[in-house]
Motif scaffolding. Structure first.
Motif, PDB file in Angstrom:
ATOM      1  N   GLN A  77      44.146  42.824  14.114  1.00 13.77           N
ATOM      2  CA  GLN A  77      43.041  42.090  13.517  1.00 13.77           C
ATOM      3  C   GLN A  77      41.755  42.223  14.332  1.00 13.77           C
ATOM      4  OE1 GLN A  77      43.536  40.671  10.460  1.00 13.77           O
ATOM      5  NE2 GLN A  77      45.522  41.689  10.709  1.00 13.77           N
ATOM      6  N   LEU A  78      41.775  43.122  15.319  1.00 11.87           N
ATOM      7  CA  LEU A  78      40.635  43.379  16.204  1.00 11.87           C
ATOM      8  C   LEU A  78      40.284  42.171  17.064  1.00 11.87           C
ATOM      9  CD1 LEU A  78      38.286  45.525  13.927  1.00 11.87           C
ATOM     10  CD2 LEU A  78      40.152  46.259  15.410  1.00 11.87           C
ATOM     11  N   GLN A  79      41.285  41.347  17.335  1.00 15.41           N
ATOM     12  CA  GLN A  79      41.114  40.238  18.259  1.00 15.41           C
ATOM     13  C   GLN A  79      41.561  40.685  19.647  1.00 15.41           C
ATOM     14  OE1 GLN A  79      39.686  37.222  17.224  1.00 15.41           O
ATOM     15  NE2 GLN A  79      39.378  38.484  15.395  1.00 15.41           N
ATOM     16  N   LEU A  80      40.855  40.220  20.666  1.00 13.79           N
ATOM     17  CA  LEU A  80      41.216  40.569  22.034  1.00 13.79           C
ATOM     18  C   LEU A  80      42.419  39.738  22.474  1.00 13.79           C
ATOM     19  CD1 LEU A  80      37.714  40.895  23.731  1.00 13.79           C
ATOM     20  CD2 LEU A  80      39.466  42.684  23.609  1.00 13.79           C
ATOM     21  N   THR A  81      43.529  40.408  22.708  1.00 12.09           N
ATOM     22  CA  THR A  81      44.722  39.710  23.174  1.00 12.09           C
ATOM     23  C   THR A  81      44.821  39.702  24.695  1.00 12.09           C
ATOM     24  OG1 THR A  81      46.028  41.747  22.975  1.00 12.09           O
ATOM     25  CG2 THR A  81      45.999  40.249  21.087  1.00 12.09           C
ATOM     26  N   GLY A  82      44.164  40.653  25.344  1.00 17.82           N
ATOM     27  CA  GLY A  82      44.155  40.711  26.802  1.00 17.82           C
ATOM     28  C   GLY A  82      42.818  41.219  27.301  1.00 17.82           C
ATOM     29  N   VAL A  83      42.356  40.650  28.426  1.00 18.95           N
ATOM     30  CA  VAL A  83      41.059  41.027  28.998  1.00 18.95           C
ATOM     31  C   VAL A  83      41.200  41.183  30.504  1.00 18.95           C
ATOM     32  CG1 VAL A  83      38.690  40.275  29.449  1.00 18.95           C
ATOM     33  CG2 VAL A  83      39.694  39.911  27.190  1.00 18.95           C
ATOM     34  N   GLY A  84      40.660  42.260  31.023  1.00 15.40           N
ATOM     35  CA  GLY A  84      40.600  42.462  32.467  1.00 15.40           C
ATOM     36  C   GLY A  84      39.165  42.636  32.904  1.00 15.40           C
ATOM     37  N   HIS A  85      38.749  41.895  33.933  1.00 13.10           N
ATOM     38  CA  HIS A  85      37.364  41.948  34.433  1.00 13.10           C
ATOM     39  C   HIS A  85      37.395  42.523  35.835  1.00 13.10           C
ATOM     40  CE1 HIS A  85      33.295  39.653  35.096  1.00 13.10           C
ATOM     41  NE2 HIS A  85      33.241  40.930  35.459  1.00 13.10           N
ATOM     42  N   LEU A  86      36.747  43.661  36.026  1.00 16.06           N
ATOM     43  CA  LEU A  86      36.663  44.326  37.319  1.00 16.06           C
ATOM     44  C   LEU A  86      35.261  44.131  37.869  1.00 16.06           C
ATOM     45  CD1 LEU A  86      38.318  46.195  39.257  1.00 16.06           C
ATOM     46  CD2 LEU A  86      37.243  48.127  38.083  1.00 16.06           C
ATOM     47  N   ALA A  87      35.158  43.317  38.913  1.00 15.28           N
ATOM     48  CA  ALA A  87      33.854  42.990  39.510  1.00 15.28           C
ATOM     49  C   ALA A  87      33.726  43.687  40.859  1.00 15.28           C
ATOM     50  CB  ALA A  87      33.711  41.486  39.684  1.00 15.28           C
ATOM     51  N   TYR A  88      32.647  44.410  41.037  1.00 16.35           N
ATOM     52  CA  TYR A  88      32.427  45.149  42.282  1.00 16.35           C
ATOM     53  C   TYR A  88      31.752  44.242  43.309  1.00 16.35           C
ATOM     54  CZ  TYR A  88      33.517  49.220  39.444  1.00 16.35           C
ATOM     55  OH  TYR A  88      34.147  50.119  38.618  1.00 16.35           O
ATOM     56  N   LEU A  89      32.345  44.151  44.485  1.00  8.72           N
ATOM     57  CA  LEU A  89      31.802  43.333  45.559  1.00  8.72           C
ATOM     58  C   LEU A  89      30.867  44.178  46.421  1.00  8.72           C
ATOM     59  CD1 LEU A  89      35.084  41.441  46.572  1.00  8.72           C
ATOM     60  CD2 LEU A  89      33.386  40.844  44.829  1.00  8.72           C
ATOM     61  N   PRO A  90      29.959  43.545  47.186  1.00  5.69           N
ATOM     62  CA  PRO A  90      29.042  44.312  48.045  1.00  5.69           C
ATOM     63  C   PRO A  90      29.806  45.219  49.007  1.00  5.69           C
ATOM     64  CG  PRO A  90      28.351  42.020  47.887  1.00  5.69           C
ATOM     65  CD  PRO A  90      29.689  42.094  47.241  1.00  5.69           C
ATOM     66  N   ALA A  91      29.338  46.437  49.127  1.00  3.67           N
ATOM     67  CA  ALA A  91      29.996  47.416  50.000  1.00  3.67           C
ATOM     68  C   ALA A  91      29.775  47.067  51.466  1.00  3.67           C
ATOM     69  CB  ALA A  91      29.462  48.813  49.706  1.00  3.67           C
ATOM     70  N   GLU A  92      30.766  47.390  52.270  1.00  2.00           N
ATOM     71  CA  GLU A  92      30.680  47.222  53.715  1.00  2.00           C
ATOM     72  C   GLU A  92      30.870  48.585  54.365  1.00  2.00           C
ATOM     73  OE1 GLU A  92      33.539  44.342  54.904  1.00  2.00           O
ATOM     74  OE2 GLU A  92      32.657  42.707  53.724  1.00  2.00           O
ATOM     75  N   GLY A  93      29.743  49.250  54.641  1.00  2.20           N
ATOM     76  CA  GLY A  93      29.820  50.605  55.164  1.00  2.20           C
ATOM     77  C   GLY A  93      30.406  51.533  54.120  1.00  2.20           C
ATOM     78  N   ASP A  94      31.464  52.266  54.495  1.00  2.00           N
ATOM     79  CA  ASP A  94      32.106  53.165  53.544  1.00  2.00           C
ATOM     80  C   ASP A  94      33.263  52.501  52.813  1.00  2.00           C
ATOM     81  OD1 ASP A  94      33.763  52.902  55.689  1.00  2.00           O
ATOM     82  OD2 ASP A  94      34.213  55.040  55.908  1.00  2.00           O
ATOM     83  N   LYS A  95      33.430  51.184  53.024  1.00  2.30           N
ATOM     84  CA  LYS A  95      34.487  50.443  52.352  1.00  2.30           C
ATOM     85  C   LYS A  95      33.911  49.698  51.151  1.00  2.30           C
ATOM     86  CE  LYS A  95      37.351  49.797  56.473  1.00  2.30           C
ATOM     87  NZ  LYS A  95      38.035  48.817  57.349  1.00  2.30           N
ATOM     88  N   ARG A  96      34.555  49.862  50.031  1.00  3.56           N
ATOM     89  CA  ARG A  96      34.094  49.213  48.808  1.00  3.56           C
ATOM     90  C   ARG A  96      35.264  48.495  48.158  1.00  3.56           C
ATOM     91  NH1 ARG A  96      31.308  51.926  43.403  1.00  3.56           N
ATOM     92  NH2 ARG A  96      30.116  50.098  42.797  1.00  3.56           N
ATOM     93  N   THR A  97      35.037  47.231  47.795  1.00  2.00           N
ATOM     94  CA  THR A  97      36.092  46.399  47.221  1.00  2.00           C
ATOM     95  C   THR A  97      35.708  45.959  45.813  1.00  2.00           C
ATOM     96  OG1 THR A  97      36.737  45.577  49.401  1.00  2.00           O
ATOM     97  CG2 THR A  97      37.453  44.285  47.501  1.00  2.00           C
TER      98      THR A  97
END
Length: 222
Positions: A86-106
């Motif tokens: 029915q085009l309803q969202l049954t599952g949602v995933g949110h990927l939020a990028y945090l501020p990078a620390e040098g060459d490390k990214r979370t």
């Protein structure tokens, strides 16, 4: 603080699978855009009190959810969804990028799945897709924070071999990611194409069903 150390394993890479037990097709994960904002709002408002507590860490009222959905920046974060017929969202995933620390990214991952479709692997598929996107955008650590009684998140974390730290009824899970390679890039591209095609088929089927229903009264009258 209690800790579960990770297994020695490669980060999850999702592949197409045949029908699941019971004849269900595997969940296909599509990247969402600002066009899907209203469907996102409908999804989150459909969560009950306990589900809101598990997803947001507290029982949030509707206006807080509305503000959260309005504030999502689709050019900065990545949001994934699984649609039903029915085009309803049954599952949602949110990927939020945090501020990078040098060459490390979370990047931090949050997931919600409607109660009616749990046990079908939707949460795991959303996580797998987020892990691939994270690799392909140079994220070195994928992070999840949740209540320790959130069995869905704990299952995902343990299945992925994440390092899990427990404290005061909450849990932090970390997964160290391998750099992107040709396999991860192609895998994400194929998964997105499959999900977009699946969504188009569901939309056509829904439109055809509505058209058929619109002719029913006339046919019955005749």
């Amino acid at each position: 603080m209690n800790m579960i150390t990770p297994r020695a394993a490669e980060p999850i890479v999702a592949h197409d699978r045949p029908l699941q037990p019971g004849g269900r097709a595997p969940a296909l994960v599509r990247e969402l855009t600002a066009i899907d904002r209203e469907r996102l709002l409908t999804h989150f408002l459909a969560l009950g009190e306990d589900d809101r507590l598990l997803r947001f860490g507290q029982v949030v009222p509707n206006h807080v959810i509305e503000n959260y959905v309005r504030a999502i920046d689709f050019t900065r974060d990545t949001v994934f969804g699984v649609f039903d017929s029915q085009l309803q969202l049954t599952g949602v995933g949110h990927l939020a990028y945090l501020p990078a620390e040098g060459d490390k990214r979370t990047a931090e991952f949050g997931v919600s799945v409607l109660e009616s479709v749990r046990g079908q692997g939707i949460g795991s598929k959303l996580f797998e897709r987020a892990a691939i996107r994270s690799r392909n955008t140079h994220v070195t650590t994928l992070y999840m924070h949740c209540l320790s009684r959130n069995s869905t998140m704990m299952h995902i974390a343990k299945k992925a071999g994440m390092k899990i730290e427990y404290a005061y009824g909450e849990a932090d899970a970390y997964l160290t990611l391998s750099p992107a390679d040709q396999t991860s890039i192609i895998a994400e591209m194929l998964q997105e194409q499959a999900a977009v095609f699946d969504y188009a088929l569901k939309r056509q089927a829904r439109q055809a069903s509505k058209l058929f229903e619109s002719f029913m009264p006339a046919a019955e009258a005749a």
